[in-house]
Enzyme design. Sequence first.
Site, PDB file in Angstrom:
ATOM      1  N   ILE A  38       0.856  -1.177   0.000  1.00  0.00           N
ATOM      2  CA  ILE A  38       0.000   0.000   0.000  1.00  0.00           C
ATOM      3  C   ILE A  38       0.895   1.231   0.000  1.00  0.00           C
ATOM      4  O   ILE A  38       2.045   1.190   0.443  1.00  0.00           O
ATOM      5  CB  ILE A  38      -0.993   0.043   1.174  1.00  0.00           C
ATOM      6  CG1 ILE A  38      -0.296  -0.213   2.515  1.00  0.00           C
ATOM      7  CG2 ILE A  38      -2.138  -0.911   0.965  1.00  0.00           C
ATOM      8  CD1 ILE A  38      -1.224  -0.103   3.697  1.00  0.00           C
ATOM      9  N   GLU A  39       0.341   2.328  -0.500  1.00  0.00           N
ATOM     10  CA  GLU A  39       1.146   3.515  -0.738  1.00  0.00           C
ATOM     11  C   GLU A  39       1.713   4.136   0.523  1.00  0.00           C
ATOM     12  O   GLU A  39       2.657   4.930   0.466  1.00  0.00           O
ATOM     13  CB  GLU A  39       0.331   4.557  -1.515  1.00  0.00           C
ATOM     14  CG  GLU A  39      -0.933   5.012  -0.838  1.00  0.00           C
ATOM     15  CD  GLU A  39      -2.155   4.205  -1.263  1.00  0.00           C
ATOM     16  OE1 GLU A  39      -3.259   4.777  -1.301  1.00  0.00           O
ATOM     17  OE2 GLU A  39      -2.010   2.990  -1.552  1.00  0.00           O
ATOM     18  N   HIS A  40       1.172   3.781   1.666  1.00  0.00           N
ATOM     19  CA  HIS A  40       1.663   4.322   2.930  1.00  0.00           C
ATOM     20  C   HIS A  40       3.066   3.818   3.252  1.00  0.00           C
ATOM     21  O   HIS A  40       3.708   4.314   4.183  1.00  0.00           O
ATOM     22  CB  HIS A  40       0.709   3.946   4.052  1.00  0.00           C
ATOM     23  CG  HIS A  40      -0.690   4.441   3.849  1.00  0.00           C
ATOM     24  ND1 HIS A  40      -1.515   3.939   2.861  1.00  0.00           N
ATOM     25  CD2 HIS A  40      -1.415   5.392   4.481  1.00  0.00           C
ATOM     26  CE1 HIS A  40      -2.680   4.556   2.902  1.00  0.00           C
ATOM     27  NE2 HIS A  40      -2.646   5.441   3.860  1.00  0.00           N
TER      28      HIS A  40
END
Length: 524
Positions: A337-339
Amino acid sequence: MQTKFMTAAQAAQLIQDGDTVGLMGGGGGLMEATHLFEAVQERFLSTQTPTNLTVIHALGIGDKKTKGMNCFAHEGLVKRVIGGHWVWSPAMQQLALANKIEAYILPGGVSSQLMREIGAGRPGLISHVGLGTVCDPRHGGGRMNDAAQDNLAEVIQIDGREYLRYKPFPIHVAIVRASSADEDGNISFEHEAANLDAQSLALAARNSGGKVIVQVKERLPKGALKAREVRIPSAWVDAIVVDPQQSTSYAIPFDPAFSGELTGQARLSSEAQDHAREVAAAQEAFSERQAVARRAYQELFNTGKARPVINYGVGVPDAVAKLIAARNEQHRIYQTIEHGTYGGTLMDGVLFGYARNATAMLDAATQFDFYGGGGLDIAFLGFGEFDEEGSVNVSRLGGVTVGPGGFIDIAQNAKKVVFCGTLAAKGVKLETGDGQMRVAAQGAVKKLVQKVDQITFSGPQGLVRRQEVLYLTERASFRLTPEGIELFEIAPGIDLQRDVLDQMDFSPRIARDLKVMDSAHFTA
């Protein structure tokens, strides 16, 4: 030696009128410096200072009520907001809608990477990300309302190729969240559920001559932190505020599974519990959401990679993640995920961005470097609407600023993009579960439009980049081709003309070998 530790009220005094303030966080309270945000709000409500702030944040921050960006949603406190995602602050959305502030968006990854470039003293961020979208000055320049007049980027050419140069600007104050600080002011993230862009923000403020304010939960003795545990060195830090009530999320005080601290048998036990929860979630009442997820799942292993690197967005893509977990097939993919998180069990809803028992946690800017360089094989993303050119809008819906979050960075760079959603909205009534899909009420809002209100993903650019792009709905499946959108599949029980073509504002190409989807997708 003068201490860097102070109260939240004292730290809030460091912000001056007209400052540009960098914030971090994610929905649900992820790495949000809540205590500091509230102190800034309290100072403004009591003294009407500071005023006319420019606020920049990469991801959505808040609870849709009073926390996060809602603390800054006061007329006079902010003049300009450059937000990656706005939905967690309806109050800020309303200020933008009423032109009480200058409203802009940047892709989440671009925002994180721009902070790093500002800190390094480079001439902004030069990137292909955003070309052909609302962030391109030829398509809006990131402006979301009439009050916004500037372009945040300009088009340049290098070796005959177009790029966007996102313009740098000084960061006067960075408000950062971390876990602990030692007496010298060294900062650690060991109990956080992500790293996000804390390091990039601190770097930008430090080398802009600004202030770096860090909220932590714990004050440690000098020398308590190992050198490799320090993520922000004392030399970058101006002020530290201790909040003993700091929590993993708004609702969760602390969970070591979210911070990745469980190992050995404890982690295995926690993962078993996660799997049981995922199986239960996948067995929720059957609906069109699961039908679309089952159809999308078919695309997972058609990437040419034995173990593809994937990303999920919010909405229907959540169901794809749950389906993979329920089938115990996480080992067949590299989940990101982009986090900045890899692996683990993804959370959804207000906890989107959290993962239990992650296998790795990187800084957000580095994660987006990986995406931007072509490391992402397939992305499952939602859509608000898409048009006859294959362009998708998720950033402005019904005139309200939503923002892209990491959507632009992800959709533009994945080798294969699978957009998942329903064909129509508002009042739709569907009947399924017996191997068929029937439409009892069509819905008042068409999501397949002639031209999207705003381009968050550019179909023409997708063709230039030779991406494989699919648009999967509960009634029909479409794909992007050089000749336009092609309808290549229809759900069993659906009337092509009445339930699909009449509910669209454009006429797609119809594949010569139009297929009917597997009835198993529609069986409860």
